[in-house]
Write an enzyme that holds these catalytic residues in place. Structure first.
Site, PDB file in Angstrom:
ATOM      1  N   LYS A 158       0.681  -1.309   0.594  1.00 24.71           N
ATOM      2  CA  LYS A 158       0.218  -0.082   0.272  1.00 24.71           C
ATOM      3  C   LYS A 158       1.071   1.284  -0.207  1.00 24.71           C
ATOM      4  CE  LYS A 158      -3.539   1.905   0.037  1.00 24.71           C
ATOM      5  NZ  LYS A 158      -5.078   1.956  -0.580  1.00 24.71           N
TER       6      LYS A 158
ATOM      7  N   ASP B 140      -2.804 -11.988   5.076  1.00 27.51           N
ATOM      8  CA  ASP B 140      -3.478 -12.921   6.048  1.00 27.51           C
ATOM      9  C   ASP B 140      -4.817 -12.820   5.257  1.00 27.51           C
ATOM     10  OD1 ASP B 140      -5.052 -14.126   7.812  1.00 27.51           O
ATOM     11  OD2 ASP B 140      -5.761 -12.244   9.078  1.00 27.51           O
TER      12      ASP B 140
END
Ligand code: IPM
Ligand code: MN
Length: 349
Positions: A185, A241
């Protein structure tokens, strides 16, 4: 002799572990591999009996082993405990104490499960993705705290922490399709900008690998609209995850997703799913993720590619014969329980 610490854990953990043990014992016999299995208490059940989710005896057992095979931990019963006493804390401590920085999660499309996936089969034909999730850094292990009117978690990464994971990604990409997707990001996070810098720098050591940088929000979208473009993915702990659970939808069920957590010595093998308390004790859980995790143990700890593939092919054969646990059953499936599924796979080795 390969010494394996077996930690069944909570919820469906004991059942899926029993299934994996049936299979691994058959593999040991068929392929002539010498194992020693020692069981330990871990997670919520360990908290109940020993007052801590990661008892000292279990730590000793792990330290004396070559590998750890884990079922699952957690459940509503322990959700209100102090963070440090929660079963999940034991799992994080286990990963951290063994320095298991590289969590490998292979996601494969099984054509036989075409009616269980949310996509048209043509979108998934040939999908075979390996997620490499950084496992010992990021928000999971950064400084955290809670005050009267707020709370915080910190994401921090060093260059070295990023580099050792990304390096594994390049090495794997070189052996596969020579494409590496790095997910971050970087338009918002400082740690992601560092991540991107490290990936770009390492790329010069692996010039034959083509790197694609993707923002995590776009990656989530791309995983849905065009999963076929991915082969090896590297990403930080929390993004990995989330995206690997999303990836499991490609395999038809969370119950199909194995994982290997690799460090420098003692590796950990565990299904990527949780302890599914609602299914516990009913012989309904899908043992395949744990069985495929045992296959990864054969591949990475025992260096027995033949035996690992033996297990993977046996799983495919049993699925192709129409057998399914509830989570992957469709029209015409022969629905079986946890035990029977494991026995069928063992027989096919
Ligand atoms: C996983 C699990 C764990 C994680 C939980 C149980 C702490 O979701 O292995 O993906 O978030 O890493
Ligand atoms: Mn998860």
């Amino acid at each position: 002799m390969v010494k394996v610490a077996v930690l069944p854990g909570d919820g469906i953990g004991p059942e899926i572990m029993e299934g994996a043990m049936v299979v691994i014992k058959k593999v040991a016999q068929t392929f002539g591999i010498d194992f020693e299995f020692r069981y330990g208490e871990f997670g919520g059940t360990a908290y109940d009996s020993a007052g801590t989710p990661f008892p000292r005896e279990t730590k000793k057992l792990v330290a004396e082993s070559d590998a750890v095979l884990l079922g699952a931990v957690g459940g509503p019963k322990w959700d209100n405990l102090d963070r440090k006493l929660r079963p999940e804390s034991a799992l994080l401590e286990l990963r951290k104490s063994l320095d298991l920085y590289c969590n490998l999660r292979p996601v494969k499309y099984y054509p036989i499960l075409a009616n269980k996936v949310a996509w048209k089969p043509s979108y998934l034909e040939g999908v075979d993705i390996v997620f490499l999730r950084e496992l010992t850094g990021g928000a999971y292990f950064g400084e955290k705290g809670k005050t009267e009117d707020g709370a915080y978690d910190t994401i921090s990464y060093t260059r070295d922490e990023i580099a050792r994971l990304v390096q594994r990604g390049f090495e794997l990409a070189q052996k596969r399709k020579k494409v590496l997707h790095s997910i971050d990001k970087a338009n918002v996070l400082e740690t992601s900008r560092l991540w991107r810098e490290v990936v770009t720098h390492l790329n010069s050591k692996y010039p034959d690998v083509k790197v694609e940088h993707l923002y995590v929000d776009n990656a989530a979208f791309q995983l849905v609209i065009n999963p076929q473009q991915f082969d090896v993915i590297v990403t930080e702990n929390m993004f990995g995850d989330i995206l690997s659970d999303q990836g499991a939808a490609i395999a038809g069920s969370l119950g199909m997703l194995p994982s290997a957590s690799l460090g420098s010595r003692i590796n950990l093998y565990e299904p990527a799913h949780g302890s599914a308390p609602d299914l516990a004790g009913q012989d309904k859980a899908n043992p395949i993720a744990t069985i495929l995790s045992a296959a990864l143990l054969l591949r990475f700890t025992c260096n027995r590619e033949d035996a690992a593939q033996g297990v993977e092919k046996a799983v495919e054969k049993v699925l192709a014969a129409g057998y399914a646990t509830g989570d992957i059953a469709g029209e015409g499936s022969k629905v079986v329980g946890t035990k029977e599924m494991a026995e069928l796979i063992a027989q096919s080795i």
